[in-house]
Design an enzyme around this catalytic site. Structure first.
Site, short mmCIF file in Angstrom:
data_model
loop_
_atom_site.label_atom_id
_atom_site.label_comp_id
_atom_site.label_asym_id
_atom_site.label_seq_id
_atom_site.Cartn_x
_atom_site.Cartn_y
_atom_site.Cartn_z
N GLY A 46 0.83 -1.19 0.00
CA GLY A 46 0.00 0.00 0.00
C GLY A 46 0.87 1.25 0.00
O GLY A 46 1.99 1.22 0.50
N GLN A 51 2.87 9.93 1.27
CA GLN A 51 4.21 9.34 1.37
C GLN A 51 5.12 9.77 0.22
O GLN A 51 6.33 9.63 0.31
CB GLN A 51 4.13 7.81 1.41
CG GLN A 51 3.46 7.30 2.68
CD GLN A 51 3.32 5.79 2.62
OE1 GLN A 51 2.35 5.28 2.08
NE2 GLN A 51 4.29 5.07 3.15
N CYS A 92 5.72 -0.29 7.04
CA CYS A 92 5.36 0.90 6.28
C CYS A 92 6.56 1.28 5.41
O CYS A 92 7.69 1.26 5.89
CB CYS A 92 5.03 2.04 7.25
SG CYS A 92 4.56 3.57 6.43
N LEU A 93 6.31 1.63 4.16
CA LEU A 93 7.42 2.01 3.26
C LEU A 93 8.12 3.27 3.77
O LEU A 93 9.26 3.52 3.40
CB LEU A 93 6.90 2.22 1.83
CG LEU A 93 6.40 0.95 1.12
CD1 LEU A 93 5.85 1.30 -0.26
CD2 LEU A 93 7.53 -0.08 0.99
N HIS A 134 -4.59 1.58 7.63
CA HIS A 134 -3.22 2.10 7.69
C HIS A 134 -3.03 3.23 6.66
O HIS A 134 -2.48 4.29 6.98
CB HIS A 134 -2.25 0.94 7.44
CG HIS A 134 -0.80 1.32 7.34
ND1 HIS A 134 0.15 0.87 8.23
CD2 HIS A 134 -0.13 2.10 6.45
CE1 HIS A 134 1.34 1.37 7.89
NE2 HIS A 134 1.19 2.12 6.81
N GLU A 135 -3.48 2.98 5.43
CA GLU A 135 -3.29 3.97 4.36
C GLU A 135 -4.16 5.20 4.59
O GLU A 135 -3.74 6.33 4.32
CB GLU A 135 -3.59 3.35 2.98
CG GLU A 135 -2.71 2.17 2.60
CD GLU A 135 -1.22 2.43 2.73
OE1 GLU A 135 -0.78 3.60 2.56
OE2 GLU A 135 -0.48 1.49 3.03
N HIS A 138 -2.48 7.57 6.82
CA HIS A 138 -1.46 8.41 6.18
C HIS A 138 -2.07 9.72 5.69
O HIS A 138 -1.44 10.78 5.78
CB HIS A 138 -0.84 7.69 4.98
CG HIS A 138 0.29 6.77 5.33
ND1 HIS A 138 1.44 7.20 5.97
CD2 HIS A 138 0.47 5.45 5.10
CE1 HIS A 138 2.26 6.17 6.13
NE2 HIS A 138 1.70 5.09 5.62
#
Ligand code: NI
Length: 170
Positions: A46, A51, A92-93, A134-135, A138
């Site tokens: 994701g 991000q 997480c990226l 989660h996304e 963000h």
């Protein structure tokens, strides 16, 4: 398509709240395509526009095994279904190499626009439900480390800062 640079914790730009997309036009579709390429390249499941330092409510994800079913969420609205919560390991990226069990709603209802600008809705549970929450976080400037104790978060922040310094010095 182009790969976009991913911001890493504790970059303050990850804390900005994203603005709604008014029209799904070519520019938004280009952003979606670039984000999908960036997500696959980073082996993520994701990625939120926040991000990649674009503060608009756009998310891409793909929780499929063969990474061939990207899901596009523009202006996502989520509602938990029921009171059940379950912890699941998250990464997480923007916080590479760190993982933690985060409790979230087991099931959610999602309403969003797709890449074609058309509204759709779905019910998700398990990994997909976690990923959606989660996304969505963000887009609100929230990171999974915010659910950890201050002590754990500070430890991760120090390690990330050390990593960034090593990357600069290299
Ligand atoms: Ni993330």
């Amino acid at each position: 398509m182009a790969k976009l640079p991913i911001l890493e914790f504790p970059d303050p730009r990850l804390r900005k709240r994203a603005a709604a997309v008014e029209t799904v036009d070519d520019e938004v579709r280009q952003l979606v395509d670039d984000m999908i390429e960036t997500m696959y390249d980073a082996s993520g499941i994701g990625l939120a526009a926040t991000q990649v330092d674009i503060h608009r409510r756009v998310v891409v994800m793909d929780v499929s095994d063969n990474k061939s079913s990207p899901l596009v969420l523009i202006n996502p609205e989520i509602t938990p279904i029921g009171d059940e919560r379950e912890p699941m390991q998250e990464g997480c990226l923007s916080i590479p190499e760190f993982y933690a069990d985060i409790p979230r709603a087991l099931k959610v209802h999602l309403e969003a626009l797709g890449r074609d600008g058309r509204p759709y809705e779905l019910e998700a549970e398990g990994l997909l439900a976690h990923c959606i929450q989660h996304e969505h976080d963000h887009l609100e400037g929230i990171l999974f480390v915010d659910y950890l104790s201050a002590l754990k978060r500070d430890r991760i922040q120090k390690k990330m800062q050390k990593r960034h310094k090593q990357m600069q010095d290299a």
